[in-house]
Write an enzyme that holds these catalytic residues in place. Structure first.
Site, PDB file in Angstrom:
ATOM      1  N   GLU A   1       0.861  -1.181   0.000  1.00  0.00           N
ATOM      2  CA  GLU A   1       0.000   0.000   0.000  1.00  0.00           C
ATOM      3  C   GLU A   1       0.890   1.221   0.000  1.00  0.00           C
ATOM      4  O   GLU A   1       1.720   1.401   0.901  1.00  0.00           O
ATOM      5  CB  GLU A   1      -0.900   0.037   1.240  1.00  0.00           C
ATOM      6  CG  GLU A   1      -2.091  -0.875   1.189  1.00  0.00           C
ATOM      7  CD  GLU A   1      -2.996  -0.658   2.393  1.00  0.00           C
ATOM      8  OE1 GLU A   1      -2.935   0.423   3.014  1.00  0.00           O
ATOM      9  OE2 GLU A   1      -3.745  -1.589   2.736  1.00  0.00           O
TER      10      GLU A   1
ATOM     11  N   ASP B   1      -5.888   8.928   9.712  1.00  0.00           N
ATOM     12  CA  ASP B   1      -4.534   8.554  10.110  1.00  0.00           C
ATOM     13  C   ASP B   1      -4.109   9.228  11.398  1.00  0.00           C
ATOM     14  O   ASP B   1      -4.411  10.402  11.643  1.00  0.00           O
ATOM     15  CB  ASP B   1      -3.551   8.902   8.998  1.00  0.00           C
ATOM     16  CG  ASP B   1      -3.778   8.051   7.764  1.00  0.00           C
ATOM     17  OD1 ASP B   1      -3.751   6.817   7.919  1.00  0.00           O
ATOM     18  OD2 ASP B   1      -3.995   8.601   6.674  1.00  0.00           O
TER      19      ASP B   1
ATOM     20  N   TYR C   1     -10.931  -4.296   3.313  1.00  0.00           N
ATOM     21  CA  TYR C   1     -10.046  -3.841   4.385  1.00  0.00           C
ATOM     22  C   TYR C   1     -10.911  -3.611   5.622  1.00  0.00           C
ATOM     23  O   TYR C   1     -11.729  -2.708   5.650  1.00  0.00           O
ATOM     24  CB  TYR C   1      -9.358  -2.554   3.947  1.00  0.00           C
ATOM     25  CG  TYR C   1      -8.283  -2.013   4.863  1.00  0.00           C
ATOM     26  CD1 TYR C   1      -8.325  -2.147   6.238  1.00  0.00           C
ATOM     27  CD2 TYR C   1      -7.192  -1.333   4.328  1.00  0.00           C
ATOM     28  CE1 TYR C   1      -7.336  -1.627   7.059  1.00  0.00           C
ATOM     29  CE2 TYR C   1      -6.198  -0.812   5.135  1.00  0.00           C
ATOM     30  CZ  TYR C   1      -6.273  -0.968   6.501  1.00  0.00           C
ATOM     31  OH  TYR C   1      -5.294  -0.450   7.316  1.00  0.00           O
TER      32      TYR C   1
END
Length: 267
Positions: A46, A57, A172
């Site tokens: 990734e 994040d 995911y």
């Protein structure tokens, strides 16, 4: 292109999915770090597209974005890094992960075509919900690039079909209702979530967020099709900078060994 992803998850053991930010610590240093991931045993790469406001994040990847942007990294650099990776590693899947603004500001079709031309296998766009698939997902699929979707602990049975519609490559599973980094979900909740998702789709299920140690990776590998590791790798890059490739490879080797061993053990 999606055939590479299928092959990566079809090795008879869980896949190790590894994330780094493109251009951290510099665009020139990223290729060696990517090569170290592959040499260490990563099955899927990734490549994060640096962005000023990465809402999903935590501090480690936010700092990586800042370092990358300060080094002058632009979308063109990310695509060049991707194309170079594809030349060196023709069989290793490469996924771009990031946010909508850099992906669609020139038009979704332009980005999808550019990603395909660079040899990208899939794209994870964190902030385009599946209900807005026509903003990017349709264009990616038209160019043979998988639109990889995210599921979370709050993705209930009513919404899961929307998440899975048009999804490709792998699913995911974000194991915590929070940001990337040191927080990790209780293993029992991961076990339950993976079982629920497997009942709803044939896509491989890769679990990420908060995976740092070989022991954690091994536990997840016993139930999931893939284990995603990001912040811990980015922290090694932050510590070692231009000389990060060797320590990154050593760390990836420890994860790959743990996953390979775990896949042979009962859950």
């Amino acid at each position: 292109m999606t055939a590479r992803l299928a092959a990566a998850f079809g090795k008879g053991r869980p896949a190790l999915v590894c994330f780094v930010t493109a251009g951290d610590p510099s665009p020139q240093a990223t290729p060696a770090i990517l090569d170290a991931l592959v040499a260490g045993g990563a099955d899927v790469i990734e490549l994060g597209m640096p962005f000023t406001d990465p809402m999903a994040d935590g501090p480690a990847i936010q700092s990586a974005n800042i370092r990358s942007l300060a080094a002058g990294t632009r979308t063109a650099d990310v695509l060049r890094i991707a194309a170079g990776f594809r030349e060196r590693h023709p069989d290793v899947p490469l996924v771009l992960m990031g946010y909508a603004n850099p992906m669609v500001r020139r038009g979704a079709d332009w980005f999808a075509q550019a990603a395909a031309a660079a040899g990208v296998d899939g794209v994870i766009c964190v902030d385009i919900p599946p209900e807005e698939d026509n903003s990017l997902g349709e264009q990616l699929r038209e160019h043979g690039v998988a639109a990889i979707r995210l599921a979370t602990p709050t993705t209930d049975a009513a919404r899961l079909p929307s998440v899975l519609a048009g999804a490709g490559g792998f699913l995911y599973y974000v194991s915590v209702a929070g940001i990337t980094g040191k927080q990790q979900a209780v293993q029992a909740s991961i076990d339950d979530a993976v079982a629920r998702l497997k009942a709803a789709t044939d896509l491989p299920i890769a679990v990420g967020f908060g995976v740092r140690t070989p022991e954690q990776a091994a536990k997840i590998a016993r139930v999931a099709d893939g284990v995603v590791v990001g912040s811990a790798i980015v922290e090694i890059v932050a510590q070692h900078g231009q000389r990060a490739a060797a320590p990154v490879q050593s760390y990836i080797e420890s994860l790959a060994t743990a996953i390979a061993t775990a896949s042979k053990e009962p859950a």
